[in-house]
Enzyme design. Structure first.
Site, PDB file in Angstrom:
ATOM      1  N   ASP A  63      -1.127   0.051   3.134  1.00 38.31           N
ATOM      2  CA  ASP A  63      -0.957   1.228   2.279  1.00 38.31           C
ATOM      3  C   ASP A  63      -2.270   1.984   2.216  1.00 38.31           C
ATOM      4  O   ASP A  63      -2.187   3.100   1.790  1.00 38.31           O
ATOM      5  CB  ASP A  63      -0.440   1.057   1.080  1.00 38.31           C
ATOM      6  N   ASP A 208      -8.695  -0.575  -4.059  1.00 37.01           N
ATOM      7  CA  ASP A 208      -8.076  -1.788  -5.024  1.00 37.01           C
ATOM      8  C   ASP A 208      -9.020  -2.756  -5.584  1.00 37.01           C
ATOM      9  O   ASP A 208     -10.011  -3.299  -4.702  1.00 37.01           O
ATOM     10  CB  ASP A 208      -7.056  -2.481  -4.177  1.00 37.01           C
TER      11      ASP A 208
END
Length: 319
Positions: A63, A208
């Site tokens: 992603d 992240d």
């Protein structure tokens, strides 16, 4: 400095949110941070343009990178000649090169993959640098901080003329550049007419991560912290399991770091529709309403100097 959020979803895109990608423009220099699926269309849709020379990847989960093959091919179709620099965590060069050449053909323009470790200066320019810092995720990952140098103090022209009788001219530039000058038998020091250095701007993007000390350190006094906020705090166990953060945790990092603004991003698809308001509310509980916003696709943040007359502002891009 303008930050355009091209993709703000978590691992799974929604009809409102594309996978991760952020475009930053600073004084004509344009950078892309992460490149999720469909990023090139988002660049067109929100007017970011393709004039990018450096792509910074936080890690190689799909992603965050699956838009790179298509964007690289489009640049080739557009007869790009300028080199492209891709910055990625150490140990990932071969995978990034394979990703760029996913169709079996290499771009006709030069592509250089630079492997980055936490603490490295990924890009060093005269007035700013982009640094990598450590994050806590399930794979080899880094975050990035765009940090401007201090600016010169303001030159007090009125004082130079009134107190020292110094008329406008080349001596003004010398004083502003830190060099003492002589005028009518007196020595004028830069400190006599030049104020204290003024801070530059800092924009920090975590990619992240779990909340951690290295992010707090990188975000110390940041003008804008863009932090992983995938879950609400009721799902903290899931955040720990997947090495992501809750919105409350992101706000606590911003509070502890003294960041002026916090952008919540990497929003899980479970918060589609108006569900993102729950994330916003728990972050506001920590930081206050004026310091938090939930980023969505097409949102542009204008980041001014702290001593500027301009205010931090948000607006919508696109057509």
């Amino acid at each position: 400095m303008r930050v355009t959020f091209l993709g703000t979803s978590g691992a799974v895109p929604t009809t409102q949110r594309n996978p991760s990608a952020i475009h930053v423009e600073r004084e004509g220099d344009r950078f892309l941070f992460d490149c999720g699926e469909g990023t090139q269309r988002q660049m067109m849709r929100y007017g970011a343009g393709f004039d990018v020379e450096h792509v910074f990847l936080t890690h190689l989960h799909g992603d965050h990178v699956l838009g790179l093959p298509g964007l690289a091919q489009t640049w080739d179709f557009n007869d790009r000649e300028r080199p492209l620099a891709i910055h990625a965590p150490a140990g990932t060069r071969k995978r990034v090169e394979q990703l760029v050449g996913a169709t079996g053909e290499r771009p006709s323009y030069p592509v250089r993959v630079h492997q980055i470790r936490p603490g490295d200066v990924a890009l060093d320019r005269e007035e700013y640098e982009i640094r990598a810092f450590d994050v806590e995720h399930r794979t080899n990952a880094v975050g990035y901080a765009l940090v401007e140098d201090e600016r010169k103090g303001r030159f007090d022209r009125e004082k130079a003329e009134a107190e020292f009788g110094l008329p406008p001219g080349p001596k003004y530039s010398k004083l502003h550049n830190g060099e003492a000058v002589e005028h009518e038998g007196q020595t004028i020091e830069p400190s006599d007419v030049v104020g204290e250095p003024r801070p530059g701007r800092t924009v920090v993007y975590t990619g992240d991560t779990r909340p951690c000390g290295s992010v707090r350190e990188a975000a110390d006094g940041a003008d804008l912290l863009i932090h992983d906020s995938m879950f609400d705090h009721e799902r903290r166990e899931r955040a720990v399991e997947t090495a992501h953060s809750t919105a409350r945790e992101a706000a606590e990092v911003a509070r502890d770091a003294g960041a002026r603004r916090l952008a919540l991003t990497h929003i899980s698809s479970r918060y589609a529709g108006s569900g993102w308001r729950d994330l916003e509310a728990e972050a506001v509980d920590v930081l206050g309403e004026d310091r938090v916003f939930v980023a969505d696709d097409g949102l542009q943040a204008d980041v001014p100097y702290v001593d500027s007359d301009r205010e931090f502002s948000l607006e919508r891009a696109g057509r």
